[in-house]
Design a protein around this motif. Structure first.
Motif, short mmCIF file in Angstrom:
data_model
loop_
_atom_site.label_atom_id
_atom_site.label_comp_id
_atom_site.label_asym_id
_atom_site.label_seq_id
_atom_site.Cartn_x
_atom_site.Cartn_y
_atom_site.Cartn_z
N PRO A 57 0.82 -1.22 0.00
CA PRO A 57 0.00 0.00 0.00
C PRO A 57 0.85 1.27 0.00
CG PRO A 57 -0.95 -1.59 1.50
CD PRO A 57 0.36 -2.16 1.04
N SER A 58 1.96 1.26 0.74
CA SER A 58 2.83 2.44 0.76
C SER A 58 3.46 2.69 -0.61
CB SER A 58 3.93 2.28 1.82
OG SER A 58 4.72 1.13 1.54
N THR A 59 3.69 1.62 -1.38
CA THR A 59 4.22 1.77 -2.74
C THR A 59 3.23 2.55 -3.59
OG1 THR A 59 5.22 -0.43 -2.49
CG2 THR A 59 5.22 0.53 -4.70
N LEU A 60 1.94 2.21 -3.44
CA LEU A 60 0.91 2.84 -4.26
C LEU A 60 0.66 4.30 -3.88
CD1 LEU A 60 -1.70 -0.05 -4.59
CD2 LEU A 60 0.07 0.64 -6.22
N GLN A 61 1.12 4.69 -2.69
CA GLN A 61 0.97 6.08 -2.27
C GLN A 61 2.07 6.97 -2.86
OE1 GLN A 61 0.87 5.88 1.98
NE2 GLN A 61 -1.17 4.99 2.04
N ASN A 62 3.14 6.34 -3.32
CA ASN A 62 4.26 7.08 -3.91
C ASN A 62 4.20 6.94 -5.43
OD1 ASN A 62 5.41 7.91 -1.37
ND2 ASN A 62 5.96 5.78 -1.07
N ASN A 63 5.33 7.10 -6.08
CA ASN A 63 5.36 6.99 -7.54
C ASN A 63 5.47 5.51 -7.93
OD1 ASN A 63 5.67 7.24 -10.27
ND2 ASN A 63 7.28 8.79 -10.17
N TYR A 64 4.36 4.79 -7.79
CA TYR A 64 4.36 3.35 -8.01
C TYR A 64 4.62 2.98 -9.47
CZ TYR A 64 -0.41 3.72 -9.84
OH TYR A 64 -1.51 4.04 -10.59
N LYS A 65 4.23 3.85 -10.39
CA LYS A 65 4.47 3.56 -11.80
C LYS A 65 5.97 3.51 -12.08
CE LYS A 65 0.18 5.85 -13.05
NZ LYS A 65 -0.43 7.01 -13.70
N LYS A 66 6.68 4.49 -11.59
CA LYS A 66 8.13 4.54 -11.77
C LYS A 66 8.77 3.33 -11.06
CE LYS A 66 12.15 7.49 -11.04
NZ LYS A 66 12.63 8.78 -10.55
N TYR A 67 8.26 2.99 -9.88
CA TYR A 67 8.80 1.86 -9.13
C TYR A 67 8.64 0.55 -9.90
CZ TYR A 67 8.84 -1.99 -5.79
OH TYR A 67 9.07 -3.19 -5.17
N ILE A 68 7.43 0.28 -10.38
CA ILE A 68 7.18 -0.98 -11.09
C ILE A 68 7.99 -1.05 -12.38
CG2 ILE A 68 5.43 -2.36 -12.30
CD1 ILE A 68 3.41 -1.39 -10.15
N LEU A 69 7.97 0.03 -13.17
CA LEU A 69 8.76 0.05 -14.41
C LEU A 69 10.25 -0.11 -14.11
CD1 LEU A 69 6.91 2.88 -16.37
CD2 LEU A 69 6.81 0.42 -16.82
N GLY A 70 10.71 0.52 -13.04
CA GLY A 70 12.11 0.41 -12.64
C GLY A 70 12.47 -1.02 -12.24
N GLU A 71 11.57 -1.69 -11.52
CA GLU A 71 11.80 -3.07 -11.10
C GLU A 71 11.83 -4.02 -12.31
OE1 GLU A 71 12.40 -4.48 -7.87
OE2 GLU A 71 12.85 -2.36 -7.54
N ILE A 72 10.94 -3.78 -13.26
CA ILE A 72 10.95 -4.59 -14.49
C ILE A 72 12.28 -4.40 -15.20
CG2 ILE A 72 9.94 -4.88 -16.79
CD1 ILE A 72 7.21 -4.12 -15.52
N HIS A 73 12.68 -3.13 -15.35
CA HIS A 73 13.93 -2.82 -16.04
C HIS A 73 15.13 -3.45 -15.32
CE1 HIS A 73 16.64 -0.40 -18.52
NE2 HIS A 73 17.33 -0.17 -17.42
N GLN A 74 15.17 -3.32 -14.00
CA GLN A 74 16.27 -3.86 -13.22
C GLN A 74 16.33 -5.39 -13.34
OE1 GLN A 74 16.23 -2.48 -9.18
NE2 GLN A 74 17.89 -3.82 -8.55
N THR A 75 15.19 -6.05 -13.30
CA THR A 75 15.15 -7.51 -13.44
C THR A 75 15.68 -7.93 -14.80
OG1 THR A 75 13.26 -7.66 -11.93
CG2 THR A 75 13.62 -9.53 -13.40
#
Length: 163
Positions: free
Chosen positions: A120-138
């Protein structure tokens, strides 16, 4: 060939008119034709994936090694293009839930599954950047592993072919 009944024709005509006048998005909202998600967080993630044209499967089964037992689990999202799973852990700071979360993540890791954890805390921040960043990093990590394997294979090949 069967003829369409008058009722079917009428309903089809009404449906076409509705699409023409209202639009598909409005129809989905009006008649609640959207997929059913287990939480508002999952719905928010699904809308993000849809908006960024990232194909996903919702609660697609996967075989997991759970403490030596093979089990079928249903992670929230499978991103088949990237072979990545995305899990939304909707409760934070609850010891029992946190323990189950840690257990799940350990089982995913022992099954060699790449999982992006969203809270839930992820969704309160810039979750789009986080998810795209995690995909990219993986994907970068996988590419780096592949390069190391290729380099190791080449080294073995060259050293074995030395006179």
């Amino acid at each position: 060939m069967k003829c369409m009944s008058d009722t079917y024709k009428r309903n089809l005509f009404i449906f076409v008119l509705l699409i023409w006048n209202v639009g598909v998005k409005e129809l989905k909202e009006q008649y609640n034709l959207e997929k059913k998600y287990e939480s508002a967080g999952e719905r928010k993630i699904a809308h993000f994936l849809d908006n960024y044209n990232i194909p996903y499967r919702y609660q697609s089964p996967v075989l997991v090694n759970d403490n030596g037992y093979q089990r079928i689990w249903y992670p929230d999202f499978h991103l088949p293009t990237y072979s990545i799973y995305l899990e939304y852990f909707g409760i934070q700071n609850n010891p029992e839930y946190d323990q189950r979360t840690a257990h799940k993540l350990k089982a995913y890791e022992s099954s060699n599954l790449d999982v992006i954890s969203v809270y839930p805390s992820t969704l309160q921040n810039n979750y789009k950047k986080y998810i795209l960043g995690e995909i990219h990093q993986t994907m970068e990590h996988r590419l780096s592993d592949l390069e190391l394997k290729i380099q190791s294979h080449q080294n073995k090949f060259y050293t074995s072919n030395q006179p």
